[in-house]
Design a protein around this motif. Structure first.
Motif, PDB file in Angstrom:
ATOM      1  N   UNK A  64     100.905 -17.406 -46.508  1.00 19.15           N
ATOM      2  CA  UNK A  64     100.001 -18.352 -45.883  1.00 19.15           C
ATOM      3  C   UNK A  64     100.813 -19.169 -44.885  1.00 19.15           C
ATOM      4  N   UNK A  65     100.202 -19.403 -43.716  1.00 18.69           N
ATOM      5  CA  UNK A  65     100.871 -20.197 -42.689  1.00 18.69           C
ATOM      6  C   UNK A  65      99.907 -21.234 -42.118  1.00 18.69           C
ATOM      7  N   UNK A  66     100.347 -21.974 -41.115  1.00 16.45           N
ATOM      8  CA  UNK A  66      99.520 -23.043 -40.537  1.00 16.45           C
ATOM      9  C   UNK A  66      98.248 -22.509 -39.895  1.00 16.45           C
ATOM     10  N   UNK A  67      98.318 -21.306 -39.330  1.00 18.19           N
ATOM     11  CA  UNK A  67      97.104 -20.719 -38.743  1.00 18.19           C
ATOM     12  C   UNK A  67      96.045 -20.478 -39.814  1.00 18.19           C
ATOM     13  N   UNK A  68      96.489 -20.043 -40.991  1.00 16.32           N
ATOM     14  CA  UNK A  68      95.556 -19.832 -42.100  1.00 16.32           C
ATOM     15  C   UNK A  68      94.925 -21.150 -42.536  1.00 16.32           C
ATOM     16  N   UNK A  69      95.736 -22.199 -42.583  1.00 12.26           N
ATOM     17  CA  UNK A  69      95.209 -23.521 -42.963  1.00 12.26           C
ATOM     18  C   UNK A  69      94.165 -23.974 -41.956  1.00 12.26           C
ATOM     19  N   UNK A  70      94.453 -23.809 -40.681  1.00  9.73           N
ATOM     20  CA  UNK A  70      93.493 -24.216 -39.642  1.00  9.73           C
ATOM     21  C   UNK A  70      92.219 -23.373 -39.721  1.00  9.73           C
ATOM     22  N   UNK A  71      92.361 -22.075 -40.024  1.00  7.26           N
ATOM     23  CA  UNK A  71      91.182 -21.203 -40.156  1.00  7.26           C
ATOM     24  C   UNK A  71      90.330 -21.620 -41.348  1.00  7.26           C
ATOM     25  N   UNK A  72      90.981 -21.919 -42.472  1.00  7.17           N
ATOM     26  CA  UNK A  72      90.254 -22.386 -43.658  1.00  7.17           C
ATOM     27  C   UNK A  72      89.571 -23.714 -43.376  1.00  7.17           C
ATOM     28  N   UNK A  73      90.271 -24.604 -42.680  1.00  5.82           N
ATOM     29  CA  UNK A  73      89.681 -25.898 -42.320  1.00  5.82           C
ATOM     30  C   UNK A  73      88.464 -25.694 -41.422  1.00  5.82           C
ATOM     31  N   UNK A  74      88.571 -24.787 -40.482  1.00  9.60           N
ATOM     32  CA  UNK A  74      87.439 -24.509 -39.590  1.00  9.60           C
ATOM     33  C   UNK A  74      86.249 -23.957 -40.372  1.00  9.60           C
ATOM     34  N   UNK A  75      86.508 -23.017 -41.270  1.00 15.18           N
ATOM     35  CA  UNK A  75      85.428 -22.450 -42.077  1.00 15.18           C
ATOM     36  C   UNK A  75      84.798 -23.502 -42.982  1.00 15.18           C
ATOM     37  N   UNK A  76      85.593 -24.485 -43.382  1.00 14.58           N
ATOM     38  CA  UNK A  76      85.104 -25.560 -44.253  1.00 14.58           C
ATOM     39  C   UNK A  76      84.504 -26.712 -43.461  1.00 14.58           C
ATOM     40  N   UNK A  77      84.489 -26.563 -42.154  1.00 19.05           N
ATOM     41  CA  UNK A  77      83.972 -27.605 -41.257  1.00 19.05           C
ATOM     42  C   UNK A  77      84.759 -28.910 -41.421  1.00 19.05           C
ATOM     43  N   UNK A  78      86.097 -28.769 -41.518  1.00 18.58           N
ATOM     44  CA  UNK A  78      86.983 -29.921 -41.623  1.00 18.58           C
ATOM     45  C   UNK A  78      87.843 -29.995 -40.376  1.00 18.58           C
ATOM     46  N   UNK A  79      88.095 -31.200 -39.935  1.00 19.78           N
ATOM     47  CA  UNK A  79      89.016 -31.396 -38.823  1.00 19.78           C
ATOM     48  C   UNK A  79      90.349 -31.837 -39.391  1.00 19.78           C
ATOM     49  N   UNK A  80      91.370 -31.020 -39.187  1.00 20.28           N
ATOM     50  CA  UNK A  80      92.707 -31.356 -39.654  1.00 20.28           C
ATOM     51  C   UNK A  80      93.633 -31.466 -38.457  1.00 20.28           C
ATOM     52  N   UNK A  81      94.389 -32.554 -38.415  1.00 17.82           N
ATOM     53  CA  UNK A  81      95.424 -32.661 -37.390  1.00 17.82           C
ATOM     54  C   UNK A  81      96.579 -31.738 -37.779  1.00 17.82           C
ATOM     55  N   UNK A  82      97.509 -31.570 -36.852  1.00 17.52           N
ATOM     56  CA  UNK A  82      98.668 -30.723 -37.138  1.00 17.52           C
ATOM     57  C   UNK A  82      99.461 -31.284 -38.318  1.00 17.52           C
ATOM     58  N   UNK A  83      99.625 -32.597 -38.391  1.00 19.01           N
ATOM     59  CA  UNK A  83     100.371 -33.230 -39.482  1.00 19.01           C
ATOM     60  C   UNK A  83      99.651 -33.032 -40.818  1.00 19.01           C
ATOM     61  N   UNK A  84      98.313 -33.147 -40.811  1.00 17.33           N
ATOM     62  CA  UNK A  84      97.544 -32.944 -42.040  1.00 17.33           C
ATOM     63  C   UNK A  84      97.649 -31.494 -42.505  1.00 17.33           C
ATOM     64  N   UNK A  85      97.579 -30.564 -41.551  1.00 19.74           N
ATOM     65  CA  UNK A  85      97.688 -29.145 -41.899  1.00 19.74           C
ATOM     66  C   UNK A  85      99.060 -28.850 -42.494  1.00 19.74           C
ATOM     67  N   UNK A  86     100.092 -29.448 -41.933  1.00 19.75           N
ATOM     68  CA  UNK A  86     101.443 -29.243 -42.463  1.00 19.75           C
ATOM     69  C   UNK A  86     101.578 -29.827 -43.868  1.00 19.75           C
ATOM     70  N   UNK A  87     100.877 -30.930 -44.142  1.00 20.76           N
ATOM     71  CA  UNK A  87     100.930 -31.546 -45.469  1.00 20.76           C
ATOM     72  C   UNK A  87     100.150 -30.720 -46.494  1.00 20.76           C
ATOM     73  N   UNK A  88      99.073 -30.080 -46.051  1.00 15.60           N
ATOM     74  CA  UNK A  88      98.215 -29.309 -46.949  1.00 15.60           C
ATOM     75  C   UNK A  88      98.809 -27.929 -47.256  1.00 15.60           C
ATOM     76  N   UNK A  89      99.572 -27.390 -46.327  1.00 14.06           N
ATOM     77  CA  UNK A  89     100.110 -26.037 -46.470  1.00 14.06           C
ATOM     78  C   UNK A  89     100.857 -25.819 -47.789  1.00 14.06           C
ATOM     79  N   UNK A  90     101.822 -26.672 -48.180  1.00 16.60           N
ATOM     80  CA  UNK A  90     102.507 -26.407 -49.455  1.00 16.60           C
ATOM     81  C   UNK A  90     101.582 -26.524 -50.663  1.00 16.60           C
ATOM     82  N   UNK A  91     100.582 -27.373 -50.575  1.00 18.54           N
ATOM     83  CA  UNK A  91      99.633 -27.510 -51.680  1.00 18.54           C
ATOM     84  C   UNK A  91      98.814 -26.230 -51.832  1.00 18.54           C
ATOM     85  N   UNK A  92      98.343 -25.702 -50.719  1.00 21.71           N
ATOM     86  CA  UNK A  92      97.575 -24.454 -50.770  1.00 21.71           C
ATOM     87  C   UNK A  92      98.452 -23.289 -51.235  1.00 21.71           C
TER      88      UNK A  92
END
Length: 97
Positions: A1-29
């Motif tokens: 899983x990488x940042x592109x996957x996080x952004x894709x999941x966020x998009x599918x979930x109708x969530x807006x994530x900044x780059x910093x938020x995506x980087x913070x969520x990546x290790x959790x996912x």
């Protein structure tokens, strides 16, 4: 899983994530998906599914109480304070026409 996957999941979930938020969520996912992979690796062939997981831990299971009547019928007493009643039922104003 990488940042592109996080952004894709966020998009599918109708969530807006900044780059910093995506980087913070990546290790959790990644940790969540790692746990799912571990659980999928467990061989469950021949095991019956449980209706509830607590049933496996019989010592911790909540015992069912005995279904006994604990109060007597006090309908007549309860109806004495009713502003309107009919045949033992409370009458209330009609709300929906």
């Amino acid at each position: 899983m990488n940042l592109d996957d996080v952004q894709r999941i966020a998009h599918l979930s109708r969530l807006e994530l900044s780059q910093a938020e995506a980087e913070a969520v990546l290790p959790q996912l990644q940790a969540i998906f790692s746990l799912v992979e571990e659980m999928q690796a467990v061989d469950t062939a021949g095991l019956e599914p449980l209706a509830h997981p607590i049933l496996f831990l019989r010592d911790l299971a909540q015992p069912m109480r005995v279904d006994l009547v604990s109060e007597s019928d006090r309908r007549v007493e309860n109806m004495t304070s009713a502003p309107a009643q009919q045949e033992g039922y409370f009458l209330v104003p009609r709300v929906i026409e």
